[in-house]
Design a protein around this motif. Sequence first.
Motif, PDB file in Angstrom:
ATOM      1  N   ASP A  16      10.070  -1.585  -7.298  1.00 38.17           N
ATOM      2  CA  ASP A  16      10.288  -2.965  -7.749  1.00 38.17           C
ATOM      3  C   ASP A  16      10.997  -3.793  -6.678  1.00 38.17           C
ATOM      4  N   ASN A  19       8.554  -4.725  -4.049  1.00 32.82           N
ATOM      5  CA  ASN A  19       7.742  -5.876  -4.460  1.00 32.82           C
ATOM      6  C   ASN A  19       8.490  -7.182  -4.244  1.00 32.82           C
ATOM      7  N   GLN A  61       4.974   0.990   0.202  1.00 32.25           N
ATOM      8  CA  GLN A  61       4.467   0.911  -1.160  1.00 32.25           C
ATOM      9  C   GLN A  61       3.320   1.898  -1.353  1.00 32.25           C
TER      10      GLN A  61
END
Length: 71
Positions: A16, A19, A61
């Motif tokens: 998270d 992101n 990621q």
Amino acid sequence: MKSSQRLSDLKALSPDQLNDELLNLKKEQFNLRFQGATGQLENVARVREVRRDIARVRTLQRQKTLEASKA
């Protein structure tokens, strides 16, 4: 910040947080491009740094996604 130090900082982030970091970098990239188009960009090298940081975040990621799918 040196790239190896930046990479170790990014590796410690959760998906998270990665992101969020990607979103911030994309916004910065847009602002830098806008400044470049209007002739207000002072630090031209920052464009390259941001582009590479985006690639680093995307790579991390992808690695974390693959690790999660294997587990």
